[in-house]
Design a protein around this motif. Structure first.
Motif, PDB file in Angstrom:
ATOM      1  N   GLU A 188       0.839  -1.198   0.000  1.00  0.00           N
ATOM      2  CA  GLU A 188       0.000   0.000   0.000  1.00  0.00           C
ATOM      3  C   GLU A 188       0.878   1.253   0.000  1.00  0.00           C
TER       4      GLU A 188
ATOM      5  N   THR B 114      -6.355  -1.339   3.732  1.00  0.00           N
ATOM      6  CA  THR B 114      -7.443  -1.806   2.874  1.00  0.00           C
ATOM      7  C   THR B 114      -8.360  -2.707   3.699  1.00  0.00           C
TER       8      THR B 114
ATOM      9  N   LYS C  76      -3.864   0.058  -3.180  1.00  0.00           N
ATOM     10  CA  LYS C  76      -2.614  -0.680  -3.271  1.00  0.00           C
ATOM     11  C   LYS C  76      -1.670   0.060  -4.214  1.00  0.00           C
TER      12      LYS C  76
END
Length: 398
Positions: A139, A151, A166
């Motif tokens: 990320e 996430t 990402k």
């Protein structure tokens, strides 16, 4: 003048690897020489690669997911897969990255952790290069510590809603499917949110995959993001067998194995290019290869190349015979990537000014290997992994 032996002849590579494995590597090398080698320098300068065209060609060749069983995959040995990676990276790390992400990250995740339906839907097409995959773990603010990912996947009835982003995702702008890892509402025995994997078609509403530009390294590779904005997925999108970080980390270990072999190809190509150049470039009425300092550089590079090739072969043998430990993969990546990068840097000097152009490969390899040194676990992370294994002390912890 003495007879000339290639580096692999001096090493005795035919005694290191089985005849049939070297024949397979020769088939891969021939295809790459005929279809890619002359174009790779221009792709690098242009900052792109014809991923879909190459994926289909590589699928026909049989290298995509070649080390997986069934579903159109080849069922090759680990060593055979490693030798294919070696030939791919002899062309360019970006090309090997395309294959590694497809086969050892996206396909391996579905093959190892997915449902039968997920396998049947995606793996045959991915093996043929008809569908391209990517792998969403890293990320923008989370690299070496995947447990810190932001996430999130939240249950909504029978569906999942994914939000997050990402970063540094090979193939994402051209991918048909992304394997995305996210924290969920589920809590483990330690009170931490459980990480789950999801098979996400990239045409799903709310999914965007913008390309990352202005790269200096790994330019012959398409790199992007995965942005997830209230992405609704059915329950069947979750990888049912993956629970916790063991899932994504197992995929990374598989991809790192390909790197261990792959970078020996970059080192070999740099050495072969340097031998060819110094043998034909005349200075002071003599070929550069006739000078002692040139031969010293070439011999040093060959010794380093021989050592990492033997290490890769050893790790491949272990993986084929009894299964490889993560620490052994860390050893391989830590040593081979750093050594290959130094080989390419040192040999670049033998080309003089010509060595900074895309006509010759050593500097391109060296710059690419800066990225390889970082991804799939940084050099420092692998050092700490080995330090922990040898001392029993976890230096990652505060």
């Amino acid at each position: 003048m003495s007879s000339v032996l290639t580096p692999d002849q001096i090493l005795g590579v035919d005694s290191v690897f089985a005849k049939e494995d070297l024949e397979w590597a020769g088939i891969v090398r021939k295809w790459l020489d005929e279809n890619v080698r002359e174009k790779i320098g221009d792709w690098y300068i242009d900052g792109t690669i014809p991923a879909r065209e190459l994926a289909e060609g590589l699928g026909e060749l049989g290298v995509l997911g070649m080390h997986l069983e069934g579903y159109g995959c080849g069922g090759a040995t680990a060593t055979q897969y490693g030798l294919a990676c070696r030939e791919l990276e002899a062309i360019d790390s970006g090309l090997r990255s395309l294959v590694s992400v497809q086969g050892s990250l996206a396909m391996f995740a579905i093959h190892h952790w997915g449902s039968e339906e997920q396998k049947e839907e995606w793996l045959p097409r991915m093996a043929q290069g008809k569908a391209i995959g990517c792998f969403g773990l890293t990320e923008p603010d989370v690299g070496s510590d995947p447990a810190g990912m932001r996430t999130y996947a939240k249950k909504d009835g029978d569906d999942w809603i994914l939000n997050g982003a990402k970063m540094w995702i090979t193939n994402s702008p051209v991918a048909d499917v992304a394997v995305v890892w996210a924290k969920t509402d589920e809590v483990d025995a330690k009170g931490k949110n459980v990480v789950r994997g999801f098979v996400v078609p990239t045409n799903t509403p709310g999914v965007e995959t913008p390309v990352i530009k202005r790269k200096i390294s790994l330019r012959a590779s398409i790199t992007g993001e995965i942005v997830l904005d209230n992405v609704r997925l059915p329950a069947s999108a979750m990888l049912p067998k993956a629970k916790g970080l063991r899932g994504p980390l197992s995929c990374l270990s598989e991809a790192r194995f390909g790197i261990v072999f792959g970078v020996t190809g970059a080192a070999r190509d740099a050495l072969e290019a340097a031998l060819d150049y110094t043998g034909t470039r005349i200075q002071f009425d003599r070929p550069l290869s006739s000078f002692q300092i040139s031969q010293q550089k070439l011999a040093k590079a060959f010794g380093q190349y021989a050592s990492i090739t033997l290490l890769a072969a050893h790790i491949g043998k272990i993986k084929d015979e009894k299964g490889v430990m993560p620490e052994q993969i860390s050893l391989g990546k830590m040593v081979t990537v750093d050594t290959a990068m130094n080989i390419c840097r040192d040999l670049r000097a033998l080309f003089g000014g010509s060595g900074i152009t895309s006509e010759y490969s050593p500097l391109r390899h060296a710059v690419n290997l800066e990225t390889v040194l970082t991804y799939e676990g940084t050099h420092e992370v692998h050092q700490l992994t080995l330090g922990r294994a040898m001392t029993g002390i976890n230096a990652f912890a505060n």
